[in-house]
Design a protein around this motif. Structure first.
Motif, short mmCIF file in Angstrom:
data_model
loop_
_atom_site.label_atom_id
_atom_site.label_comp_id
_atom_site.label_asym_id
_atom_site.label_seq_id
_atom_site.Cartn_x
_atom_site.Cartn_y
_atom_site.Cartn_z
N ALA A 114 0.68 -1.42 -0.40
CA ALA A 114 -0.40 -0.20 0.09
C ALA A 114 1.18 1.16 0.02
CB ALA A 114 -1.04 -0.13 0.95
N TRP A 115 2.41 0.97 0.26
CA TRP A 115 2.98 2.37 -0.19
C TRP A 115 2.86 3.09 -0.79
CZ3 TRP A 115 5.03 4.70 3.29
CH2 TRP A 115 7.12 5.34 2.64
N LYS A 116 2.85 4.27 -0.68
CA LYS A 116 2.26 5.26 -1.70
C LYS A 116 3.46 6.48 -1.63
CE LYS A 116 -2.53 4.95 -1.83
NZ LYS A 116 -2.44 3.45 -2.02
N GLY A 117 4.75 6.35 -1.05
CA GLY A 117 5.58 7.40 -1.02
C GLY A 117 6.47 7.17 -1.94
N GLY A 118 7.47 7.67 -2.04
CA GLY A 118 8.65 7.39 -2.96
C GLY A 118 9.47 6.59 -2.35
N VAL A 119 10.32 6.26 -3.47
CA VAL A 119 11.37 4.99 -4.18
C VAL A 119 12.57 5.19 -4.19
CG1 VAL A 119 11.05 2.56 -4.07
CG2 VAL A 119 9.24 3.38 -4.03
N GLY A 120 13.02 4.53 -3.19
CA GLY A 120 15.14 4.75 -3.72
C GLY A 120 15.78 5.83 -2.73
N HIS A 121 15.72 6.94 -3.18
CA HIS A 121 16.92 7.71 -2.84
C HIS A 121 16.72 9.10 -2.79
CE1 HIS A 121 19.73 5.13 -0.96
NE2 HIS A 121 19.77 4.36 -2.15
N VAL A 122 16.81 10.26 -2.27
CA VAL A 122 15.73 11.61 -2.64
C VAL A 122 16.50 11.91 -3.57
CG1 VAL A 122 15.84 13.84 -1.55
CG2 VAL A 122 15.19 11.66 -0.22
N SER A 123 16.00 12.13 -4.91
CA SER A 123 16.42 12.66 -5.67
C SER A 123 16.25 14.76 -6.23
CB SER A 123 15.09 12.24 -7.24
OG SER A 123 13.68 12.23 -7.34
#
Length: 169
Positions: A114-123
């Motif tokens: 259900a994750w709706k946030g960002g994925v990976g590193h802050v870009s």
């Protein structure tokens, strides 16, 4: 406890009843209400600590109209510190506090679907989308692991945030 965390190693080695001397915080940041129109905050892991303290001071002061835009990066959903409190700020002060969570590892836990946030590193793009744009009455604060701080400084410089617009805890 972080597997590669410097302090986590020391805490794991300690026995009940032992003491550990702690000092800090390092760096000087003195805030006065109305100092800027808005803060952009970029935090990683335990780097949320100064961001949370400042956000709480701003939001709990009815005379302070400063807005806060927080990007908070962690490894997994379970690593997000103070999530309930941050979500409560976003709910109670929707026009003054925004939080965007970023996870570097998604899919390790059943609730991750259900994750709706960002994925990976802050870009750089995340900073453009979730922080106020460069201006004389804007300041971007950052606090996280050394590699993250260095990468964020490079992103901020590339986006036109001058040195006086940036502060690293």
């Amino acid at each position: 406890m972080y597997p590669k965390g410097r302090m986590s190693h020391h805490f794991r080695e300690m026995c009940e009843g032992e003491y550990l001397a702690v000092k800090g915080p390092q760096g000087r940041f003195n805030y006065k209400p109305g100092q800027v129109r808005a803060f952009g905050m970029i935090a990683g892991g335990t780097g949320i600590t100064p961001m949370f303290q400042l956000s709480r001071a701003i939001l709990e002061n009815p005379k302070d109209k400063t807005s806060v835009h927080l990007i908070y990066a962690n490894t997994t959903l379970e690593d997000i510190l103070l999530k309930e409190e941050l979500d409560a700020f976003a709910s109670k002060f929707p026009n003054r506090f925004k939080v965007y969570y970023v996870l570097s590892q998604v899919g390790l836990h059943p609730t991750d679907s259900a994750w709706k946030g960002g994925v990976g590193h802050v870009s750089k793009e995340m900073i453009q989308d979730y922080c106020p744009p460069p201006a004389l009455d804007i300041q971007i604060l950052r606090c996280g692991p050394p590699g993250m701080n260095k990468a964020m400084e490079a992103h901020l410089n590339a986006l036109g945030y001058t040195s006086p617009m940036q502060f690293e805890f």
